[in-house]
Design a protein around this motif. Sequence first.
Motif, PDB file in Angstrom:
ATOM      1  N   PHE A   5       0.829  -1.206   0.000  1.00 29.96           N
ATOM      2  CA  PHE A   5       0.000   0.000   0.000  1.00 29.96           C
ATOM      3  C   PHE A   5       0.868   1.263   0.000  1.00 29.96           C
ATOM      4  O   PHE A   5       1.801   1.377   0.785  1.00 29.96           O
ATOM      5  N   GLN A   6       0.567   2.184  -0.932  1.00 31.55           N
ATOM      6  CA  GLN A   6       1.089   3.548  -0.880  1.00 31.55           C
ATOM      7  C   GLN A   6       2.607   3.685  -1.000  1.00 31.55           C
ATOM      8  O   GLN A   6       3.174   4.665  -0.507  1.00 31.55           O
ATOM      9  N   SER A   7       3.273   2.744  -1.620  1.00 33.23           N
ATOM     10  CA  SER A   7       4.707   2.917  -1.821  1.00 33.23           C
ATOM     11  C   SER A   7       4.941   4.160  -2.672  1.00 33.23           C
ATOM     12  O   SER A   7       4.191   4.432  -3.605  1.00 33.23           O
ATOM     13  N   LEU A   8       6.009   4.895  -2.342  1.00 33.13           N
ATOM     14  CA  LEU A   8       6.178   6.219  -2.936  1.00 33.13           C
ATOM     15  C   LEU A   8       7.184   6.244  -4.081  1.00 33.13           C
ATOM     16  O   LEU A   8       8.225   5.601  -4.011  1.00 33.13           O
ATOM     17  N   GLY A   9       6.841   7.011  -5.110  1.00 37.54           N
ATOM     18  CA  GLY A   9       7.770   7.278  -6.193  1.00 37.54           C
ATOM     19  C   GLY A   9       7.376   6.631  -7.510  1.00 37.54           C
ATOM     20  O   GLY A   9       6.935   5.481  -7.536  1.00 37.54           O
ATOM     21  N   THR A  10       7.538   7.371  -8.592  1.00 45.77           N
ATOM     22  CA  THR A  10       7.190   6.851  -9.913  1.00 45.77           C
ATOM     23  C   THR A  10       8.189   5.796 -10.376  1.00 45.77           C
ATOM     24  O   THR A  10       7.816   4.666 -10.712  1.00 45.77           O
ATOM     25  N   GLN A  51      -0.878  -3.726  -5.686  1.00 46.76           N
ATOM     26  CA  GLN A  51       0.042  -2.592  -5.519  1.00 46.76           C
ATOM     27  C   GLN A  51      -0.897  -1.388  -5.438  1.00 46.76           C
ATOM     28  O   GLN A  51      -1.181  -0.715  -6.406  1.00 46.76           O
ATOM     29  N   LEU A  52      -1.381  -1.140  -4.228  1.00 45.02           N
ATOM     30  CA  LEU A  52      -2.587  -0.330  -4.056  1.00 45.02           C
ATOM     31  C   LEU A  52      -2.304   1.113  -3.656  1.00 45.02           C
ATOM     32  O   LEU A  52      -1.520   1.379  -2.735  1.00 45.02           O
ATOM     33  N   PHE A  53      -2.988   2.037  -4.347  1.00 42.79           N
ATOM     34  CA  PHE A  53      -2.921   3.472  -4.070  1.00 42.79           C
ATOM     35  C   PHE A  53      -1.476   3.975  -4.027  1.00 42.79           C
ATOM     36  O   PHE A  53      -1.062   4.635  -3.063  1.00 42.79           O
ATOM     37  N   GLN A 103      -6.288  -2.891 -17.743  1.00 37.21           N
ATOM     38  CA  GLN A 103      -6.245  -3.980 -18.723  1.00 37.21           C
ATOM     39  C   GLN A 103      -4.903  -4.709 -18.676  1.00 37.21           C
ATOM     40  O   GLN A 103      -4.855  -5.939 -18.707  1.00 37.21           O
ATOM     41  N   ASN A 104      -3.814  -3.950 -18.591  1.00 37.23           N
ATOM     42  CA  ASN A 104      -2.488  -4.552 -18.600  1.00 37.23           C
ATOM     43  C   ASN A 104      -1.905  -4.781 -17.209  1.00 37.23           C
ATOM     44  O   ASN A 104      -1.082  -5.677 -17.022  1.00 37.23           O
ATOM     45  N   PHE A 105      -2.331  -3.965 -16.241  1.00 36.63           N
ATOM     46  CA  PHE A 105      -1.833  -4.090 -14.869  1.00 36.63           C
ATOM     47  C   PHE A 105      -3.005  -4.036 -13.890  1.00 36.63           C
ATOM     48  O   PHE A 105      -3.226  -3.035 -13.207  1.00 36.63           O
ATOM     49  N   PRO A 106      -3.774  -5.126 -13.834  1.00 36.51           N
ATOM     50  CA  PRO A 106      -4.989  -5.147 -13.008  1.00 36.51           C
ATOM     51  C   PRO A 106      -4.742  -5.162 -11.503  1.00 36.51           C
ATOM     52  O   PRO A 106      -5.688  -5.058 -10.727  1.00 36.51           O
ATOM     53  N   TRP A 107      -3.470  -5.276 -11.078  1.00 37.52           N
ATOM     54  CA  TRP A 107      -3.168  -5.321  -9.649  1.00 37.52           C
ATOM     55  C   TRP A 107      -2.512  -4.032  -9.161  1.00 37.52           C
ATOM     56  O   TRP A 107      -2.064  -3.952  -8.013  1.00 37.52           O
ATOM     57  N   THR A 108      -2.461  -3.005 -10.014  1.00 38.39           N
ATOM     58  CA  THR A 108      -1.848  -1.726  -9.660  1.00 38.39           C
ATOM     59  C   THR A 108      -2.877  -0.610  -9.767  1.00 38.39           C
ATOM     60  O   THR A 108      -3.553  -0.482 -10.787  1.00 38.39           O
ATOM     61  N   MET A 109      -2.977   0.219  -8.731  1.00 35.02           N
ATOM     62  CA  MET A 109      -3.900   1.348  -8.746  1.00 35.02           C
ATOM     63  C   MET A 109      -3.264   2.563  -8.081  1.00 35.02           C
ATOM     64  O   MET A 109      -2.644   2.461  -7.034  1.00 35.02           O
ATOM     65  N   GLY A 110      -3.413   3.727  -8.717  1.00 32.97           N
ATOM     66  CA  GLY A 110      -2.942   4.974  -8.138  1.00 32.97           C
ATOM     67  C   GLY A 110      -3.964   5.544  -7.169  1.00 32.97           C
ATOM     68  O   GLY A 110      -4.916   4.882  -6.769  1.00 32.97           O
ATOM     69  N   TRP A 111      -3.782   6.802  -6.819  1.00 31.72           N
ATOM     70  CA  TRP A 111      -4.740   7.476  -5.930  1.00 31.72           C
ATOM     71  C   TRP A 111      -4.892   8.944  -6.299  1.00 31.72           C
ATOM     72  O   TRP A 111      -5.995   9.408  -6.501  1.00 31.72           O
TER      73      TRP A 111
END
Length: 409
Positions: free
Chosen positions: A111-116, A133-135, A147-155
């Motif tokens: 959750f919330q790991s920082l940095g692009t 890999q949430l928010f 579609q390509n990264f269904p387990w990654t979400m920004g916030w």
Amino acid sequence: MSFVARRLAAFSTAIILFAATGSSAFAQKKYDTGATDTEIKIGNIMPYSGPLSAYGVIGMTEAAYFRKINAEGGINGRKINFISYDDSFSPPKTVEQARKLVESDEVLFIFQSLGTVTNAAIQKYMNTRKVPQLFVSTGAARWNDPQNFPWTMGWQPNFQNEARIYAKYILKEKPDARIAVLYQNDDFGKDYLKGLKDGLGDKAASVIVAEEAYDVTEPTIDSHIVKMKTVHVDVFVDATSPKFAAQAIKKAAEIGWKPLHILSGVSVSVGVVMRPAGIEAAQGAISSAYIKDPTDPQWKNDRGMKAWNEFLDKYYRDANRADGAVVYAYTVAQTLEYVLRACGDDLTRENVMKQAANMRDLELGGLLPGIKINTSATDFAPISQVQMMRFKGETWERFGEIIDADVGG
């Protein structure tokens, strides 16, 4: 029917009833690695050291919020076990810490790991392992790709869209502008540059007369500021992180350079950027916001900010209350709390992502009035709204309507 037959029939009926009720109870609780009847194990990676260590306050605030949740009984009776590691903003270290969290600590998600650049280094790994890999704590456009990264979400709002909003503002207010851009030499800065050029359209090539990239390992960006002054621009787009934004404001004032200064939304903290740079030097800067500024007196009696202050009084007394990152972290943690409560007793990784992708008009105390969180299975961008603001006196003054960053106004 004999006595024995009756006993066997009764026993069989009991078994059937137990199986029915037992399977029903079992169906109500589903767990993946990292979740039990008593615990939800969450991983996090922050730059507690290194060039972006100022952001470490985000991880500390989130840890404090989870202490609050645990003190109040947890989430659906389960306590949060928040495991946060330092990566010094080094992608190889991020990879190492992510593997440790997933394979050794066995967290339910990160959750919330920082940095692009750091999150980009682990995005494929997280999706291959099917671990949320949430928010993620970065506004890069790449986090909204279900579609390509269904387990990654920004916030937070998308960097490219934010820059497009600034481009539209420049075209309206200074149509004949000469623009200089300073950007961080990674995906964060490059997203801003792309968004700005997209927003300026055909005029981009003629109005952007200087592009300067810097690396986060540079101790100062003074030389870049001095160089940009020599090309005689009247708009300075500053796509930098807080430490460097403060340096840019201060140096521009020292050399008497006074262009319209447009700051990245990640570098607008009064306590961390504007005051260290010099309040007088920061006058007139333009940016955008989606969370409340804790230094703004208009929020003194605001219900959401009162709750924030009460939280800090009890769980994080050492916090710098002038740092907008503390409000940011508090609000993201509230978003996660909402998602986990919605999961109920189905604490599988799949359901965590399902609930995260099913938020509708969620309003939280740290968000500006009118800003709402919305997601869907095809839209992994929780916040797409911002409001323009100008630095005046000792605080930011918002102006104009709430803008949907997805369309840049």
